[in-house]
Write a protein that holds these residues in place. Sequence first.
Motif, PDB file in Angstrom:
ATOM      1  N   ASP A  88       0.531  -1.195   0.221  1.00 37.88           N
ATOM      2  CA  ASP A  88       0.654  -0.489  -0.582  1.00 37.88           C
ATOM      3  C   ASP A  88       1.394   1.378  -0.443  1.00 37.88           C
ATOM      4  O   ASP A  88       1.715   0.904   0.607  1.00 37.88           O
ATOM      5  N   ALA A  89       0.382   1.716  -0.845  1.00 40.69           N
ATOM      6  CA  ALA A  89       1.455   3.494  -0.903  1.00 40.69           C
ATOM      7  C   ALA A  89       0.518   4.826  -1.388  1.00 40.69           C
ATOM      8  O   ALA A  89      -0.219   3.951  -2.157  1.00 40.69           O
ATOM      9  N   GLN A  90       1.066   5.882  -0.942  1.00 38.77           N
ATOM     10  CA  GLN A  90       0.299   6.825  -1.690  1.00 38.77           C
ATOM     11  C   GLN A  90       1.506   7.318  -1.411  1.00 38.77           C
ATOM     12  O   GLN A  90       1.891   8.013  -0.337  1.00 38.77           O
ATOM     13  N   VAL A  91       0.735   9.061  -2.718  1.00 36.18           N
ATOM     14  CA  VAL A  91       1.495  10.283  -2.550  1.00 36.18           C
ATOM     15  C   VAL A  91       0.488  11.139  -2.591  1.00 36.18           C
ATOM     16  O   VAL A  91      -0.476  11.415  -2.774  1.00 36.18           O
ATOM     17  N   ARG A  92       1.210  12.647  -2.231  1.00 38.63           N
ATOM     18  CA  ARG A  92       0.537  13.277  -2.292  1.00 38.63           C
ATOM     19  C   ARG A  92       0.011  14.576  -3.124  1.00 38.63           C
ATOM     20  O   ARG A  92       1.613  14.209  -4.103  1.00 38.63           O
ATOM     21  N   ALA A  93      -0.423  14.665  -3.713  1.00 38.11           N
ATOM     22  CA  ALA A  93      -0.339  15.244  -5.125  1.00 38.11           C
ATOM     23  C   ALA A  93      -0.037  16.518  -4.956  1.00 38.11           C
ATOM     24  O   ALA A  93       0.253  17.638  -4.081  1.00 38.11           O
ATOM     25  N   PRO A  94       1.103  17.539  -6.045  1.00 36.44           N
ATOM     26  CA  PRO A  94       1.915  18.689  -5.654  1.00 36.44           C
ATOM     27  C   PRO A  94       0.221  19.347  -6.513  1.00 36.44           C
ATOM     28  O   PRO A  94      -0.984  19.720  -6.849  1.00 36.44           O
ATOM     29  N   GLU A  95       0.185  20.955  -6.288  1.00 35.23           N
ATOM     30  CA  GLU A  95      -0.759  21.409  -6.174  1.00 35.23           C
ATOM     31  C   GLU A  95      -0.317  22.795  -7.310  1.00 35.23           C
ATOM     32  O   GLU A  95       1.448  22.979  -7.375  1.00 35.23           O
ATOM     33  N   ARG A  96      -1.010  22.644  -8.068  1.00 32.77           N
ATOM     34  CA  ARG A  96      -0.764  23.029  -9.921  1.00 32.77           C
ATOM     35  C   ARG A  96      -0.851  24.839  -9.749  1.00 32.77           C
ATOM     36  O   ARG A  96       0.387  24.984 -10.517  1.00 32.77           O
ATOM     37  N   GLY A  97      -1.065  25.613  -8.925  1.00 35.33           N
ATOM     38  CA  GLY A  97      -0.939  27.392  -8.637  1.00 35.33           C
ATOM     39  C   GLY A  97      -1.502  27.359 -10.148  1.00 35.33           C
ATOM     40  O   GLY A  97      -1.934  26.596 -10.867  1.00 35.33           O
ATOM     41  N   ASP A  98      -1.730  28.559  -9.700  1.00 36.95           N
ATOM     42  CA  ASP A  98      -1.812  29.643 -11.293  1.00 36.95           C
ATOM     43  C   ASP A  98      -0.007  30.020 -12.049  1.00 36.95           C
ATOM     44  O   ASP A  98      -1.095  30.989 -12.707  1.00 36.95           O
ATOM     45  N   VAL A  99       0.578  30.182 -11.634  1.00 38.29           N
ATOM     46  CA  VAL A  99       1.755  31.150 -12.020  1.00 38.29           C
ATOM     47  C   VAL A  99       3.054  29.802 -12.717  1.00 38.29           C
ATOM     48  O   VAL A  99       3.528  28.632 -12.433  1.00 38.29           O
ATOM     49  N   LEU A 100       3.400  30.125 -14.085  1.00 40.59           N
ATOM     50  CA  LEU A 100       3.708  29.222 -14.617  1.00 40.59           C
ATOM     51  C   LEU A 100       5.246  30.346 -14.487  1.00 40.59           C
ATOM     52  O   LEU A 100       5.105  31.589 -15.411  1.00 40.59           O
ATOM     53  N   ARG A 101       5.988  29.870 -14.311  1.00 38.48           N
ATOM     54  CA  ARG A 101       7.431  30.250 -15.014  1.00 38.48           C
ATOM     55  C   ARG A 101       8.586  30.587 -16.265  1.00 38.48           C
ATOM     56  O   ARG A 101       7.795  29.376 -16.624  1.00 38.48           O
ATOM     57  N   VAL A 102       8.518  31.370 -16.884  1.00 42.51           N
ATOM     58  CA  VAL A 102       8.606  32.142 -17.777  1.00 42.51           C
ATOM     59  C   VAL A 102      10.161  32.337 -17.567  1.00 42.51           C
ATOM     60  O   VAL A 102      10.806  33.253 -17.347  1.00 42.51           O
TER      61      VAL A 102
END
Length: 310
Positions: free
Chosen positions: A162-176
């Motif tokens: 049994d294994a579980q991972v915390r989902a990463p947060e997408r947010g609304d910012v994209l670095r360019v």
Amino acid sequence: MSISILKTGPLATIQDLGRYDGAQWGVPLAGVMDIPASLIGNLLVGNSPELATLEITLGGFSARFECDTVIALTGAVAPATLDKQPIGCWRNVPVRAGQKLKIDFAPAGARIYLSVSGGVDVPMVLGARATDLAGHFGGLNGRALKAGDVVPLGQLTGPAPDAQVRAPERGDVLRVLPATEWSAFSPAAQQALLTEPWRVTPDANRMGANLAGPVLELGQPLDLSSHAVQPGVLQVPPSGHPILLLPDAQTTGGYPKIAQVIRADLWRTGQFRPGDTMRFVEVTLEQALAALAEQRRWLAQLENQLKWRV
């Protein structure tokens, strides 16, 4: 060993990490739009990272498993059931032959990944199993999945803990990073790109997303020959409304490029849906490389935690 597709929702395709050696021949990258989600899904079910998964857009998907196996749902978090019993996302789940999986529409995010122990076992085409929808090759007969399809699976890797991972947060910012033609745009356009919100329009698919916001004008007329482009590039056509290129995008284009989403943030571009708003923040090359190194360290730590063998 297989999965029988009962319902696909707006779009479901077979994808892997893509065709990184095909650009010189005009072959798009293709592959999953959220690479970390696919990598972690494969880790959760005991697969090597390059094995193919199902990429499900928004949700509305159902399938029946024709064998005992282990699955994981990653990417956008969507309500899901196995024989009408709720199951969690970002964890591995044992499945028995005959059980039916239903994935409802995700309340946020755009793409859900169904990873299965052994991977999706379709033929390699030009070095990958990814579906190229425009070229009609790869995946299952070069097309989107449809109800009635039977998707072959590889050999079950073995019993998974049994294994579980915390989902990463997408947010609304994209670095360019500034792209090649950044300096050709007017100061007002440069400022608008980095200060104004940009909304994903309904005119968006795996090739690219048209963004609604201020008109980005060139400082002076610019006539470019067709040149190489890649996913994450922000092209600006004569309309002045930018286009964010995505994995199925063409490998060349003639529109000026104002910016490039850094590699560490490319996964986020796959989780924006029509109506979502994004913002762009300029970073230095050193910051972009540091962000990529940090992401790779995070994935390596997860691999060490999740890696299991028969």
